[in-house]
Design a protein around this motif. Structure first.
Motif, mmCIF file in Angstrom:
data_model
loop_
_atom_site.group_PDB
_atom_site.id
_atom_site.type_symbol
_atom_site.label_atom_id
_atom_site.label_comp_id
_atom_site.label_asym_id
_atom_site.label_seq_id
_atom_site.Cartn_x
_atom_site.Cartn_y
_atom_site.Cartn_z
ATOM 1 N N SER A 45 23.973 -5.079 -32.569
ATOM 2 C CA SER A 45 23.767 -3.496 -32.288
ATOM 3 C C SER A 45 23.272 -4.044 -33.809
ATOM 4 O O SER A 45 24.269 -4.523 -35.405
ATOM 5 N N ILE A 46 21.804 -2.670 -34.348
ATOM 6 C CA ILE A 46 21.417 -3.219 -35.895
ATOM 7 C C ILE A 46 21.304 -1.610 -36.199
ATOM 8 O O ILE A 46 20.777 -0.390 -35.892
ATOM 9 N N GLU A 47 22.044 -1.391 -37.378
ATOM 10 C CA GLU A 47 21.473 -0.134 -38.125
ATOM 11 C C GLU A 47 20.629 -0.516 -38.870
ATOM 12 O O GLU A 47 20.777 -0.486 -39.738
ATOM 13 N N ILE A 48 19.824 0.546 -38.537
ATOM 14 C CA ILE A 48 18.326 0.823 -39.168
ATOM 15 C C ILE A 48 17.934 1.691 -40.438
ATOM 16 O O ILE A 48 16.933 1.408 -41.265
ATOM 17 N N ALA A 49 18.897 2.670 -40.022
ATOM 18 C CA ALA A 49 18.995 3.726 -40.704
ATOM 19 C C ALA A 49 20.337 4.454 -40.834
ATOM 20 O O ALA A 49 20.702 4.175 -39.777
ATOM 21 N N PRO A 50 20.847 5.603 -41.203
ATOM 22 C CA PRO A 50 22.179 6.039 -41.629
ATOM 23 C C PRO A 50 21.609 6.967 -39.929
ATOM 24 O O PRO A 50 20.692 7.610 -39.752
ATOM 25 N N GLY A 51 22.824 6.827 -39.104
ATOM 26 C CA GLY A 51 23.036 7.373 -38.051
ATOM 27 C C GLY A 51 21.735 6.546 -37.185
ATOM 28 O O GLY A 51 21.613 7.113 -35.395
ATOM 29 N N ALA A 207 9.893 2.560 -35.521
ATOM 30 C CA ALA A 207 9.690 1.221 -36.996
ATOM 31 C C ALA A 207 10.500 0.304 -38.338
ATOM 32 O O ALA A 207 11.084 1.117 -38.397
ATOM 33 N N THR A 208 10.606 -0.892 -38.366
ATOM 34 C CA THR A 208 11.514 -1.700 -39.550
ATOM 35 C C THR A 208 10.546 -2.248 -40.081
ATOM 36 O O THR A 208 9.752 -3.141 -39.097
ATOM 37 N N ILE A 209 10.495 -2.743 -42.053
ATOM 38 C CA ILE A 209 10.164 -4.062 -42.195
ATOM 39 C C ILE A 209 11.924 -5.054 -42.625
ATOM 40 O O ILE A 209 12.324 -3.896 -42.559
ATOM 41 N N ASN A 210 11.561 -6.040 -41.980
ATOM 42 C CA ASN A 210 13.185 -6.577 -41.619
ATOM 43 C C ASN A 210 14.420 -5.915 -40.784
ATOM 44 O O ASN A 210 13.535 -5.931 -40.050
ATOM 45 N N SER A 211 15.405 -5.400 -41.618
ATOM 46 C CA SER A 211 16.075 -4.738 -40.238
ATOM 47 C C SER A 211 16.473 -3.087 -41.012
ATOM 48 O O SER A 211 17.030 -2.711 -40.242
ATOM 49 N N HIS A 212 15.571 -2.860 -41.610
ATOM 50 C CA HIS A 212 16.158 -1.239 -42.199
ATOM 51 C C HIS A 212 14.646 -0.407 -41.646
ATOM 52 O O HIS A 212 12.892 -1.597 -41.810
ATOM 53 N N MET A 213 14.433 0.704 -41.454
ATOM 54 C CA MET A 213 13.027 2.102 -42.110
ATOM 55 C C MET A 213 13.276 2.044 -43.234
ATOM 56 O O MET A 213 14.413 2.025 -44.416
ATOM 57 N N LEU A 214 12.088 2.878 -44.081
ATOM 58 C CA LEU A 214 11.470 3.173 -45.377
ATOM 59 C C LEU A 214 12.104 3.802 -45.520
ATOM 60 O O LEU A 214 13.003 4.338 -45.449
ATOM 61 N N GLY A 215 12.785 3.517 -46.532
ATOM 62 C CA GLY A 215 13.604 4.449 -47.575
ATOM 63 C C GLY A 215 15.218 3.535 -47.173
ATOM 64 O O GLY A 215 16.237 4.463 -48.005
ATOM 65 N N ALA A 216 15.957 3.142 -46.298
ATOM 66 C CA ALA A 216 17.068 3.050 -45.555
ATOM 67 C C ALA A 216 17.679 2.067 -46.526
ATOM 68 O O ALA A 216 18.876 1.516 -46.906
ATOM 69 N N GLY A 217 17.272 0.838 -46.197
ATOM 70 C CA GLY A 217 17.545 -0.306 -47.113
ATOM 71 C C GLY A 217 17.554 -0.891 -49.012
ATOM 72 O O GLY A 217 17.623 0.669 -48.889
#
Length: 463
Positions: A45-51, A207-217
């Motif tokens: 499981s990966i958290e790509i953005a909060p929640g 959609a993600t770049i690497n493991s996060h959505m825009l602004g999440a990582g």
């Protein structure tokens, strides 16, 4: 017959034959002790953005999988353990490798049963930005194959590496939580490929770049004056993308890991499924910016990453770039390539959903895999593939185990651009040359998982 049905009916037999053929070499490799690298296919499981948490299958519990750095010409062993509940295998994309180790069941590479470990042994070449990913079929299960998180960067380091840049960043694009999109109008709105097919397509929620959505990582932190090498990979199952970084240009120095003869600076980058671009970005516009899709809907899905200059804070800025058509030929030479020994014409079409399927069936010269006729090659000869797209979809065509040279797009001749995947626009024709210098069964297919699973594959065989 669908690819998934073929896997079910023929995979066990084929895997048994190939395992029997390679048992002595495999036993010797296992006896040699610990592998140089180890990968584990496992649920995570990966958290790509909060929640927002994605449940998927990945390598070593991370997305992208571990960065593998290998040395050109230095033999390597990689153990892949399948801790999932379905048979799988790993493809080493872009390498001049033997058929058994290439990681494509259609070429004879063995499937890895759940709970089992398989050792891949090969000498990596050529150098450049390659990648590894699952090559299993998915069919209508949008949690399998390249819909999942099974991908990672594979960098083959050259014998001499001048590294004329200050910083390196590896960026892999992926789309998540695919769903069936049955109506053409809705399908066009949801897909960046603007498909024109009759059957269903796949739309995505995130959609993600690497493991996060825009602004999440975490942002990519840079300093003014730096020269940053960006290695970009489109690891999506079916979505082609166009990217921009406002206030900056991308100096394209390599495509699919191969240096281009005429590096050029462009405002936008186009990456079809499976393509890679190496580009140097001069950090000369201080601020906080969005590197992301040129489509607002895709950025809202998460397709982007923040670029933050040292000492700068605030909301990341996006500005639409000027419209621009992507043209491989500007990175090549204007001189035509020398003639080939033989031309092979391949025409791609869809024939609509078959036998109650939700998806179109795809054909090469009017035949779908596994009924597509193989093409026989003579070792050492140069062949010209005339790739005719007779459909309304874009098709990123991938040739395994070889590198080809683009020789024409439409009526425009070129040379020098060497790739392993080329995107062919609707109703267009692209010609590529390759030398048959790596004997063994060789797969050619559209890299969109949806097309590959529904007939868009064929084999080249050496005489």
């Amino acid at each position: 017959m669908k690819r998934r049905d073929f896997l079910a009916s023929a995979g066990v037999v084929l895997a048994g034959r190939t395992l029997k053929a390679m048992m002595p070499a495999q036993a010797a490799a296992q006896a040699a002790g610990k592998a140089d690298h180890s990968l584990r296919i496992e649920p995570c499981s990966i958290e790509i953005a909060p929640g927002v948490t994605i449940k998927t299958t990945a390598f070593n519990g991370q997305v992208p999988g571990p960065l593998l750095k290998l040395r050109e010409g230095v033999p390597v062993t990689i153990d892949v353990t399948n801790a999932s509940n379905v048979a799988d295998l790993t493809h080493w994309h872009g390498l001049a490798i033997d058929s058994l180790n290439d990681g494509a069941m259609e070429e004879g590479s063995p499937m890895i049963a759940p709970g089992k470990t398989h050792r891949y042994s090969f000498t990596p070449k050529p150098s450049g930005t390659r990648w590894y990913h699952t090559h299993a079929g998915a069919g209508d299960n949008l949690a399998l194959g390249t819909y999942s998180g099974q991908f990672g960067f594979l960098l083959i380091e050259p014998k001499e590496n001048p590294a004329p840049w200050d910083m390196e960043v590896n960026l892999a694009i992926h789309h998540w939580e695919g769903s069936f999109v049955p109506m053409v109008e809705t399908m066009r709105a949801m897909s960046a490929n603007v498909p024109q097919t009759n059957g269903s397509d796949v739309g995505y929620k995130y959609a993600t770049i690497n493991s996060h959505m825009l602004g999440a990582g975490e942002p990519i932190r840079v300093k003014q004056g730096q020269r940053v090498l960006m290695r970009l990979l489109n690891a999506s199952a079916t979505e082609n993308v166009v990217l921009a970084l406002p206030g900056h240009t991308f100096k394209v120095i390599a495509m699919d890991g191969n240096s281009v003869p005429a590096p050029k600076s462009v405002e936008v980058l186009s990456l079809a499924v499976a393509e890679r671009v190496d580009a140097i970005v001069e950090m000369n516009a201080p601020g906080v910016w969005v590197l992301g899709s040129t489509l607002e809907s895709s950025r809202k899905q998460g397709l982007g990453v923040v670029i933050e200059y040292a000492g700068r804070k605030g909301q990341p800025v996006w500005k639409d770039p000027k419209p621009a058509d992507w043209d491989y030929t500007i990175f090549g030479l204007a001189t035509p390539a020398p003639s080939a020994y033989k031309s092979i014409e391949l025409t791609f079409r869809d024939i609509g959903p078959q036998k109650g399927s939700k998806f179109d069936t795809w054909t090469i010269n009017n035949k779908a895999w596994p009924d597509a006729d193989p093409v026989m090659l003579q070792e050492g000869r140069k062949y010209r593939l005339v790739l005719r797209n007779g459909s309304g979809d874009q098709h990123p065509i991938h040739l395994h185990r070889h590198t080809f040279e683009i020789t024409s797009i439409g009526d425009k001749f070129t040379s020098g651009v060497r790739k392993d995947t080329v995107n062919i626009m609707p109703l267009d024709t692209v010609e590529v040359d390759f030398v048959a210098d790596n004997p063994g069964d060789t797969l050619l297919h559209c890299h969109q998982q949806l097309h590959m699973d529904y007939g868009f594959m064929m084999l080249f065989k050496y005489a």
